[in-house]
Structure formats: C-alpha cells, structure tokens
Design an enzyme around this catalytic site. Structure first.
Site, short mmCIF file in Angstrom:
data_model
loop_
_atom_site.label_atom_id
_atom_site.label_comp_id
_atom_site.label_asym_id
_atom_site.label_seq_id
_atom_site.Cartn_x
_atom_site.Cartn_y
_atom_site.Cartn_z
N GLY A 173 43.20 27.29 47.73
CA GLY A 173 43.31 26.16 46.81
C GLY A 173 44.57 25.35 47.08
O GLY A 173 44.54 24.11 47.09
N ASP A 174 45.69 26.04 47.29
CA ASP A 174 46.93 25.35 47.61
C ASP A 174 46.81 24.59 48.92
O ASP A 174 47.27 23.44 49.03
CB ASP A 174 48.07 26.36 47.71
CG ASP A 174 48.40 27.01 46.38
OD1 ASP A 174 48.95 26.32 45.51
OD2 ASP A 174 48.11 28.20 46.21
N SER A 175 46.24 25.22 49.93
CA SER A 175 46.14 24.59 51.24
C SER A 175 45.23 23.38 51.21
O SER A 175 45.52 22.35 51.83
CB SER A 175 45.64 25.60 52.27
OG SER A 175 46.54 26.70 52.36
N ALA A 178 47.17 20.57 49.63
CA ALA A 178 48.15 20.03 50.56
C ALA A 178 47.50 19.10 51.57
O ALA A 178 48.02 18.02 51.87
CB ALA A 178 48.87 21.16 51.27
#
Length: 404
Positions: A173-175, A178
């Site tokens: 999710g973070d990637s 980003a």
C-alpha cells in the site's frame, strides 16, 4: 562520500523530502534514482525510523535504510523550532518538488501548507502523501499502509478462502501510494513547463490501492458479485496456478489461453484435453478449473522442477520458479540486466540491492550511494544556503540541527 555526477533524466530537479517511513520516502527514492537532488530533512534526534527498522540489525544498522535512503542527502533540522522551520523554508524556496507524508494539518501548523509555500515559490510542486487524503471526514486520522490496503479492497481478496485476509508480505500500500505520488509529480512538472505554475498532489493510501483493484467495484455495481479470496488462483482462469514438482518444489504455469493450453496439453502427451469440450475453450476451462488443475498437478508432480521448467519453456508454455532472494542473486537474467547492484557502504563494505527501474535507453537511473548517515550533508547543504560556520555550530549546540 556522495557522487555528485549528474545522472538520469531528473538531474536538474531539486527535491526536498520531509516525512518518514515508506510512502513519502519511497517517492523520494524513485526521484533520486533518476537523478534528482533529493535533500531529506530529518529530526536531529533519531532521524527517520527506517534507520532502525528491520527483522535484524547487522552491525547495529537497518538493512532497510541503505535502500530507501539511497541517492539522498540528509539534513537534520528540528521543525518544531522556529529556526529549524526557517532553514527548511529556505530549502523549499529553492526546490522544484516538496514531498511530505505527515498527518494532514501538520504542515499548516508549521506555516508550511501549500498556499503559504506557493506564495513564496509559485513553481513548487508539492506531493502530499497521507492515509485518507487532505480532505474528507477521515483526513485527519492516522493512516498506515495496512489500513489503506484494507479500505482500498486489497486485504479482503488476499489469501486463502477459508482463512482471514492476509497481507502481501511487503508494504504494498505504501509503495503504490509512493508510485502514484511520483506519477503526480511528473504530470505536475509537465504542466509547469507549459504554465510556469506548480501545484499540489494529494496521494491517499486507500485511493492508490483502490486504483489497482481492476473491475472490483464495477462488477459489484453491475452484477452484485463481491470478489472473494481465492488463494493461488483467479476464478475462471485455468490452468493458471502453482503446481507441485517431484522434488517438493513448485512451479507456476500459466496455460489459460487457447493456443497456450493446446501447447501445454501436447507437452503433457494429452492432446485430447485440447479437444475435450470441458477444456477446449477459455470459458469451459474456467467452469472446470478444479478438475483441470488436478489433471495438471498429477502430471507435474512426476517431474523434478529443473527438467519440467526446461520442457515447458522449450514448448512455449509460460512458466516460472518462485524466487527468493538467494535465487535472484544466482539467476542469469538478473545478472544480465543488472537488476541487482552492489554498492559501497561505509559500514557494511558492500551491500546488494535492487537497481533503479524502469530502464531508460538514453538517461538511465542508478544507485549512486546508499542511505546516508543522519545529518551527513547538513553542513554542505546549509552552507549552500549561505549559513556560516558559526551559525551552524550554534544551531548544533542547541540541537536544532545535527552535523554528520
């Protein structure tokens, strides 16, 4: 020591990265990989928590930090102090891009909201990464990647159908967020080329996950069907699964297209399968997926993985091993394309990590140096703003900055 040789298509860009952990810093990593001068502003105390994250800490250092901190210059400033914010503003005034992933409202409390910053630097592109976005009833909630994955729909469909939802094994999710922020930055810079004006990018974790969820919402809207967990298969797509081999290993085979399935059937010595009404078409194979997977599994488990892999490849059937880190380091494809590079590190000596992707033919990216020490570049960056040595010593003594 950092290599300041301009590399990559973004070598003319100045980026200020503020924030911690993964979503914002991975955005900065990607921009830095392609040549941008990324100045990471960190708290003088402990810096980004990623410096301490990891299952193990070889030589007392995180193996995560050399990757996510690579190609960046570290400046330690206490943004809670007026002098720290003053210096950060001086950096932002000269920047093309600002990345931040604090909880919405934090930047405004420091006098660094987009409107205030754009009044000082109208060309600024500001990428704001958060759990739920800058607006809406949830905007001020704390939002980590796992929450975005759950709210965006990914967690519910991940895992085995008879077990609770699983995670992907990485902070996907973070990637994803980003990468969406990077895309937004590139589009905003393109717009700036035409108009001279910057803008704000609002990248929310849950929306970045939602964007890759294919037809999940539309299918429900039109048919009422709620997609469920299906383990290693996609319902109705067969044969496409993980199949057992004789040596206890497993092989992925994707034989679901009509022409590919005919080649797979011939390789198995079962040409009759391609003519059987139960398996002759894509739809029929989907309806009989479980039975077909059993037939394929009964055949594959008689073959050691290397021989099976070679046989399927020779007959044009898409297949592949399930790679772990040791496999990547030994694989000729990774080696030929330099997918993994070895970088000099002041403590580890040499450290291996993934290269910069995608590959550009004229202006490729690359890894120039691993994640720096906390405040390693404070002196050179602030002196570049005109801060003299005496002032730097005073700020360091008051712990408003840290000199690496």
């Amino acid at each position: 020591m950092t290599d300041q040789t301009p590399k990559g298509p973004l070598s003319d860009l100045k980026v200020v990265e503020m924030g911690t952990l993964i979503a914002g810093p991975f955005c900065g990593q990607v921009l830095g990989d392609f040549g941008a001068d990324v100045v990471k502003v960190e708290d003088p105390g402990k810096g980004d928590p990623m410096r301490q994250w990891g299952r193990s800490l070889p030589k007392g250092l995180s193996p995560w930090w050399p990757v996510i901190g690579r190609n960046k210059r570290s400046v330690a400033l206490d943004l809670r102090q007026p002098e720290g914010r003053e210096l950060a503003l001086a950096l932002i005034d000269q920047a093309d891009v600002l990345i931040e992933n604090f909880r919405p409202g934090a930047m405004e409390k420091w006098g660094m909201g987009y409107e205030a910053l754009a009044a000082r630097n109208p060309r600024l592109v500001m990428a704001r990464v958060s759990g739920f976005g800058q607006t809406g009833p949830y905007s001020e909630r704390a939002g980590y990647g796992l929450i975005g994955e759950a709210m965006g729909g990914l967690r519910y469909v991940t895992g085995e159908p008879d077990r609770p939802p699983a995670r992907a094994g990485i902070s996907i999710g973070d990637s994803l967020t980003a990468l969406h922020a990077v895309i937004g930055v590139m589009m905003a810079l393109h717009h700036r080329e035409r108009t001279g004006r910057g803008q704000m990018i609002d990248a929310a974790l849950y929306e970045s996950v939602l964007s890759v969820m294919e037809n999940l919402v539309t299918e429900y809207d039109l048919t009422g069907y709620v997609r469920e967990r299906s383990g290693s298969i996609l319902p109705g797509i067969a044969p496409s699964n993980v199949y057992p081999c004789a040596n206890g290993e497993s092989l992925l085979i994707g034989g679901n297209g009509d022409a590919v399935f005919a080649r797979l059937a011939a390789t198995m010595g079962r040409e009759d399968l391609a003519a059987d009404p139960r398996y002759a078409t894509h739809a029929a194979r989907g309806e009989n997926q479980a039975e077909l997977d059993r037939i394929v599994s009964d055949w594959t488990r008689n073959w050691p993985l290397p021989e099976l892999l070679a046989l399927l490849e020779a007959n044009g059937v898409p297949c592949g091993r399930i790679f772990r880190a040791p496999d990547m380091l030994e694989d000729p494809q990774f080696a030929a394309r330099q997918s993994i590079v070895e970088v000099d590190h002041p403590v580890f000596g040499k450290v291996k990590m993934q290269n910069a992707f995608p590959k550009l033919s004229e202006t490729p990216g690359g890894v120039r140096w691993p994640g720096p020490a906390l405040g390693e570049h404070t002196r050179e960056v602030l002196e570049g703003l005109g801060v003299d040595a005496g002032r730097l010593a005073e700020l360091a003594a008051r712990k408003i900055t840290a000199l690496g």
